[in-house]
Scaffold this motif. Structure first.
Motif, PDB file in Angstrom:
ATOM      1  N   LEU A  13       0.841  -1.197   0.000  1.00  0.00           N
ATOM      2  CA  LEU A  13       0.000   0.000   0.000  1.00  0.00           C
ATOM      3  C   LEU A  13       0.875   1.245   0.000  1.00  0.00           C
ATOM      4  O   LEU A  13       2.037   1.189   0.394  1.00  0.00           O
ATOM      5  CB  LEU A  13      -0.918   0.028   1.227  1.00  0.00           C
ATOM      6  N   LYS A  41       1.223   5.684  -1.611  1.00  0.00           N
ATOM      7  CA  LYS A  41       1.019   6.572  -2.745  1.00  0.00           C
ATOM      8  C   LYS A  41       1.860   6.167  -3.936  1.00  0.00           C
ATOM      9  O   LYS A  41       1.459   6.346  -5.087  1.00  0.00           O
ATOM     10  CB  LYS A  41       1.346   8.013  -2.331  1.00  0.00           C
ATOM     11  N   GLU A  52       3.321   5.100   6.243  1.00  0.00           N
ATOM     12  CA  GLU A  52       2.096   5.263   5.477  1.00  0.00           C
ATOM     13  C   GLU A  52       1.156   4.070   5.679  1.00  0.00           C
ATOM     14  O   GLU A  52      -0.060   4.238   5.855  1.00  0.00           O
ATOM     15  CB  GLU A  52       2.437   5.424   3.994  1.00  0.00           C
ATOM     16  N   GLN A  53       1.715   2.861   5.668  1.00  0.00           N
ATOM     17  CA  GLN A  53       0.883   1.673   5.880  1.00  0.00           C
ATOM     18  C   GLN A  53       0.296   1.662   7.290  1.00  0.00           C
ATOM     19  O   GLN A  53      -0.852   1.252   7.490  1.00  0.00           O
ATOM     20  CB  GLN A  53       1.713   0.414   5.635  1.00  0.00           C
ATOM     21  N   ARG A  90      -0.360   4.371   9.078  1.00  0.00           N
ATOM     22  CA  ARG A  90      -1.382   5.415   9.127  1.00  0.00           C
ATOM     23  C   ARG A  90      -2.705   4.914   8.562  1.00  0.00           C
ATOM     24  O   ARG A  90      -3.794   5.276   9.046  1.00  0.00           O
ATOM     25  CB  ARG A  90      -0.904   6.631   8.328  1.00  0.00           C
ATOM     26  N   MET A  91      -2.605   4.044   7.528  1.00  0.00           N
ATOM     27  CA  MET A  91      -3.812   3.515   6.902  1.00  0.00           C
ATOM     28  C   MET A  91      -4.368   2.312   7.666  1.00  0.00           C
ATOM     29  O   MET A  91      -5.406   1.747   7.272  1.00  0.00           O
ATOM     30  CB  MET A  91      -3.510   3.134   5.448  1.00  0.00           C
ATOM     31  N   LEU A 112      -3.069  -0.784   8.097  1.00  0.00           N
ATOM     32  CA  LEU A 112      -2.972  -2.036   7.339  1.00  0.00           C
ATOM     33  C   LEU A 112      -2.891  -3.223   8.293  1.00  0.00           C
ATOM     34  O   LEU A 112      -2.048  -3.267   9.187  1.00  0.00           O
ATOM     35  CB  LEU A 112      -1.748  -2.012   6.426  1.00  0.00           C
ATOM     36  N   TRP A 150      -7.619  -2.252   5.491  1.00  0.00           N
ATOM     37  CA  TRP A 150      -7.059  -0.940   5.771  1.00  0.00           C
ATOM     38  C   TRP A 150      -8.165   0.110   5.624  1.00  0.00           C
ATOM     39  O   TRP A 150      -9.284  -0.201   5.175  1.00  0.00           O
ATOM     40  CB  TRP A 150      -5.882  -0.646   4.835  1.00  0.00           C
ATOM     41  N   ASN A 151      -7.849   1.318   6.014  1.00  0.00           N
ATOM     42  CA  ASN A 151      -8.790   2.439   5.921  1.00  0.00           C
ATOM     43  C   ASN A 151      -8.282   3.442   4.891  1.00  0.00           C
ATOM     44  O   ASN A 151      -7.097   3.788   4.889  1.00  0.00           O
ATOM     45  CB  ASN A 151      -8.956   3.135   7.281  1.00  0.00           C
ATOM     46  N   GLU A 152      -9.159   3.888   4.039  1.00  0.00           N
ATOM     47  CA  GLU A 152      -8.795   4.847   3.000  1.00  0.00           C
ATOM     48  C   GLU A 152      -9.906   5.882   2.880  1.00  0.00           C
ATOM     49  O   GLU A 152     -11.052   5.540   2.561  1.00  0.00           O
ATOM     50  CB  GLU A 152      -8.577   4.124   1.666  1.00  0.00           C
ATOM     51  N   ASN A 153      -9.570   7.153   3.181  1.00  0.00           N
ATOM     52  CA  ASN A 153     -10.540   8.251   3.145  1.00  0.00           C
ATOM     53  C   ASN A 153     -11.753   7.957   4.032  1.00  0.00           C
ATOM     54  O   ASN A 153     -12.906   8.226   3.660  1.00  0.00           O
ATOM     55  CB  ASN A 153     -10.996   8.517   1.707  1.00  0.00           C
TER      56      ASN A 153
END
Length: 250
Positions: free
Chosen positions: A87, A89, A110-111, A113-114, A116, A143-146
């Motif tokens: 996962l 950007k 980043e992973q 934060r999302m 995962l 995971w969580n996205e937006n």
């Protein structure tokens, strides 16, 4: 009379107590002394000790990745590793320990934060050949996205090699999305050696093929003939010669 009745009752109680003690000893195995048989060892389910160690290594991988500890994560890779984050950007291969040291901390952050979460499906396909191994495993990702919960099924590949300390390291890692019913390929069995064909003793004759000329036999050496006897010289004779050899009849 009362004393006699008490004595009889006491003997009866003692006899019953003795019978009870004997029964308890029999149940406890005091008289038998038989040893229980040891249970046979249960199979591990792995083809080798290497396969078992690799399985434990892969099972710990999601926890190390979710911890966000870049140093612990880097210790799982070889110097020439190729790693593709699942996962982020910029999902692209990170090649070599230098690029991993620079990019891996941000990728792990980043992973994390999302949120995962990664869970393996069993069984895994583990193949070991000497100092190298490969693993095919299916993982459920969440995971969580937006602000929305996401999930996916990934088919992950690990290429492993063993270092000088006999520890397995990741040389290649990447994953690709698959359907929910996807399963890892089954373990391959070693190919059986082909059966040896029987040796044909009879001569194979191909129709239409010109016959091969027979091999020339070496010429027989003639047997040596006995040398003719030396010619007899007639003694000198001054008179007329008389032919003494037989004459033909006509």
């Amino acid at each position: 009379m009362v004393r006699d009745a008490c004595a009889v009752e006491r003997k009866r109680v003692l006899a019953a107590f003795a019978a009870l003690v004997a029964a308890l000893c029999l149940l406890a195995g005091c008289g038998g002394g038989k040893k229980t048989k040891a249970e046979p060892a249960k199979p591990s389910g792995f083809a080798s000790a290497d396969a078992k160690n690799i399985h434990e290594f892969i099972v710990r991988f999601p926890d190390v990745a979710a911890s966000g500890d870049a140093g612990a994560m880097l210790r799982l890779f070889t110097e020439d590793a190729r790693y593709v984050p699942l996962l982020g950007k910029d999902v692209r291969p990170l090649r070599g320990i230098g690029e991993l040291e620079r990019q891996l901390p941000a990728s792990l952050a980043e992973q994390r934060r999302m949120g995962l979460a990664m869970q393996w499906r069993e069984p895994m396909n583990i193949q070991v050949k000497g100092e190298r191994a490969s693993v095919r495993a299916v993982a459920d990702l969440r995971w969580n996205e937006n602000g929305q919960a996401k999930q996916a099924v990934m088919s992950c590949y690990f290429g492993l090699s063993r270092d000088d300390n006999y520890l397995w390291r990741i040389r290649e890692f990447h994953g690709e999305p698959v359907g929910p019913s996807f399963k890892a390929p089954p373990q391959t069995q070693p190919a059986k050696a082909p059966a040896k064909k029987p040796v044909r003793k009879e001569k194979i004759v191909i129709q239409g093929e010109p016959s091969k000329p027979a091999a020339k036999q070496p010429a027989a050496t003639p047997a040596p003939q006995p040398a003719p006897p030396p010619a007899q010289e007639k003694p000198p004779y001054d008179g007329p010669l008389v032919e003494d050899s037989p004459k033909p009849f006509f």
